[in-house]
Design an enzyme around this catalytic site. Structure first.
Site, PDB file in Angstrom:
ATOM      1  N   HIS A  57      29.447 -25.343  34.103  1.00 52.01           N
ATOM      2  CA  HIS A  57      28.592 -24.136  34.154  1.00 52.01           C
ATOM      3  C   HIS A  57      28.574 -23.387  32.824  1.00 52.01           C
ATOM      4  O   HIS A  57      28.351 -22.190  32.791  1.00 52.01           O
ATOM      5  CB  HIS A  57      29.040 -23.168  35.249  1.00 52.01           C
ATOM      6  CG  HIS A  57      29.275 -23.819  36.576  1.00 52.01           C
ATOM      7  ND1 HIS A  57      28.308 -23.932  37.550  1.00 52.01           N
ATOM      8  CD2 HIS A  57      30.384 -24.434  37.075  1.00 52.01           C
ATOM      9  CE1 HIS A  57      28.807 -24.557  38.600  1.00 52.01           C
ATOM     10  NE2 HIS A  57      30.064 -24.886  38.344  1.00 52.01           N
ATOM     11  N   SER A  80      16.772 -22.748   4.595  1.00 52.87           N
ATOM     12  CA  SER A  80      15.672 -21.871   4.977  1.00 52.87           C
ATOM     13  C   SER A  80      14.927 -21.468   3.722  1.00 52.87           C
ATOM     14  O   SER A  80      15.531 -21.265   2.670  1.00 52.87           O
ATOM     15  CB  SER A  80      16.238 -20.635   5.683  1.00 52.87           C
ATOM     16  OG  SER A  80      15.309 -19.576   5.608  1.00 52.87           O
ATOM     17  N   LYS A 116      21.299 -19.969   4.857  1.00 55.06           N
ATOM     18  CA  LYS A 116      21.135 -20.797   6.053  1.00 55.06           C
ATOM     19  C   LYS A 116      21.348 -22.290   5.805  1.00 55.06           C
ATOM     20  O   LYS A 116      20.977 -22.835   4.779  1.00 55.06           O
ATOM     21  CB  LYS A 116      19.716 -20.623   6.632  1.00 55.06           C
ATOM     22  CG  LYS A 116      19.494 -19.294   7.320  1.00 55.06           C
ATOM     23  CD  LYS A 116      20.206 -19.167   8.663  1.00 55.06           C
ATOM     24  CE  LYS A 116      19.641 -20.023   9.734  1.00 55.06           C
ATOM     25  NZ  LYS A 116      18.523 -19.495  10.472  1.00 55.06           N
ATOM     26  N   GLU A 154      17.841 -30.920  16.044  1.00 54.80           N
ATOM     27  CA  GLU A 154      16.813 -30.184  16.795  1.00 54.80           C
ATOM     28  C   GLU A 154      15.591 -31.058  17.057  1.00 54.80           C
ATOM     29  O   GLU A 154      14.984 -31.002  18.124  1.00 54.80           O
ATOM     30  CB  GLU A 154      16.381 -28.937  16.024  1.00 54.80           C
ATOM     31  CG  GLU A 154      17.437 -27.857  15.948  1.00 54.80           C
ATOM     32  CD  GLU A 154      17.022 -26.747  15.004  1.00 54.80           C
ATOM     33  OE1 GLU A 154      16.644 -25.685  15.482  1.00 54.80           O
ATOM     34  OE2 GLU A 154      17.060 -26.962  13.766  1.00 54.80           O
TER      35      GLU A 154
END
Ligand code: ARG
Length: 455
Positions: free
Chosen positions: A155, A276, A282, A289
């Site tokens: 969970h 980025s 970043k 992804e």
């Protein structure tokens, strides 16, 4: 034109480009030529071609193949319906009238089904070997992290401590199941439709056994009507890609979470990260992804084909040409994702002591305390309740389990003694697991050994 004489006008230019599959089925050229060569050899064996004619056809087809390979002749999608008709036309240009004998007893319906099956068998072998490569890189990483403790979740709530190796081996298992599914689809694809004609076989004495053997299939298909309209094996293939991508997407998701500042557990290699354009600090996990993102497309491909096929009466309908783009796209995506994931796994660095202090005496050891009580002959339901009170007490005092004194434990139940506190030690938590398939480092090591033997 393949059907010339029955028509008075040629097909509308836009209708031809609307219906042409050449832009994507060109990747079947080699398989189509292999099918044609086997077909011609068979026609020779039953006396429909002379050996001179067969030699002409064989060398002509070889020439077409090298022209495509060297890009000295590339068919134009505005000119041809598909790669099959383009190759036949080119063969005619090269060897003349004899080319007209090649299509004897054959339809593009059985031809395309045979070519796709040949293509699929190669692709299945590629996916298998890429799955093995990824398994190997997971195992290589796991070997270094048999004792690297991480929280295991249910969970998405911290549940029990496990090791990174144990976690990675879960994915090795998933990949093994993918390989089993690939093997199943290989058997389904390993049947030759050639000689089924358009739908009902042929009046000519075609030797289907011979073409099936020569092309490396297990046997010729049983029913011509089924053979030209069957796309079950493609749906099966797409389903392997669906489940394979689903699992890679879960791994991607975990790697992305692990690489956050909040988890601070892994660092992705620069090779598989991007920056980025705005925020100089970043480092983004774009490749993981994209594996997660492309999973959606692969699901879509599966849906696309089952929807296309569901209302088609037997046998061949042109709708079936719509099988190829989902098929090629799912293969490319899954194959590419397996490769990328292997790269990611091979280049991540692990903050291996990240959870040692945090999990020492952590609530995630509460189940072990309940097991300790069970060994003192307390029924499990009762011990669950006792430990629940221990957790409540610790929580109310903002303490970890190992910060409770023996007196505090005894205030809940007199049965506790010093030895109870040993279960709060994170260093030995994994070693205390005794069941087969658990994260016990001894068991994980023997699993790793088995995998290495197997792969
Ligand atoms: N390009 C077609 C396909 O991929 C080949 C079969 C065409 N057959 C036909 N009867 N028009 O399905």
């Amino acid at each position: 034109m393949l059907w010339g004489s029955r028509f008075n006008k040629k097909i509308d230019d836009e209708a031809l480009s609307f219906s042409s599959s050449l832009s994507f089925d060109i990747r079947l050229y080699k398989h189509d030529i292999r099918v044609s060569k086997a077909h011609a050899d068979m026609l020779l064996s039953i006396g429909i071609l002379s050996s001179e004619e067969n030699i002409k056809i064989q060398t002509g087809l070889q020439k077409v193949q090298s022209e495509i390979e060297n890009s000295t002749w590339l068919p134009d999608p505005n000119e041809f319906e598909d790669i099959h008709s383009a190759i036949e036309k080119r063969l005619t240009d090269i060897i003349g009238e004899t080319a007209g004998k090649l299509h004897t007893g054959r339809s593009r319906n059985d031809q395309v089904a045979t070519g796709v099956r040949l293509w699929m068998k190669e692709s299945l072998i590629d996916l298998r070997s890429k799955s093995i490569d990824l398994q190997k890189s997971l195992i290589q990483l796991a070997e270094k992290h048999i004792n690297t403790i991480i929280p295991g979740y249910t969970h998405l709530q911290r549940a029990q401590p496990i090791s990174l190796a144990f976690h990675l081996l879960a994915y090795v298992e998933m990949l093994e199941r993918t390989k089993n599914r690939l093997a199943h689809v290989f058997n389904e694809a390993n049947v030759s439709p050639l000689g089924s004609g358009a739908l009902a076989g042929s009046t000519l004495p075609l030797n289907r056994e011979k073409t099936s053997n020569d092309l490396g299939f297990a046997f010729p298909s049983n029913n011509a009507l089924d053979s030209v309209s069957d796309r079950d094996y493609i749906v099966d293939f797409l389903n392997v890609c669906v489940i394979g991508m689903m699992n890679l997407s879960r791994l991607s998701e975990e790697l992305i979470i692990w690489s956050t500042k909040e988890w601070n557990f892994i660092r992705m290699g620069d090779e598989y990260s991007t920056g980025s354009s705005l925020m100089p600090q970043k480092k983004n996990p774009d490749i993981a992804e994209l594996i997660r993102g492309k999973t959606g497309r692969v699901y879509g491909n599966y849906n696309s084909l089952i929807t296309t096929v569901k209302s088609l009466p037997l046998s061949y309908n042109r709708d079936l040409q719509e099988d190829k783009e989902p098929l090629f796209d799912s293969y490319d995506t899954f194959s590419g994702s397996l490769k990328m994931m292997k790269g990611i796994i091979g280049t991540i660095s692990i903050n291996e002591n990240r959870f040692v202090d945090e999990l020492d005496g952590d609530f995630s050891l509460a189940t072990d305390l309940a097991d300790w009580l069970v060994m003192k002959n307390i029924p499990f339901r009762k011990s669950h309740e006792i430990v629940g009170q221990v957790v409540k007490l610790a929580e109310s005092q903002n303490k970890k389990l190992n910060e409770l004194s023996l007196e505090e434990l005894k205030s809940i139940d007199q049965i506790f003694d010093e030895s109870a506190k040993e279960v709060f030690l994170i260093e030995t938590a994994l070693l205390r697991k005794s069941t087969f398939g658990s994260p016990n480092p001894v068991m994980v090591s023997s699993q790793l050994k088995l995998w290495k033997e197997k792969l």
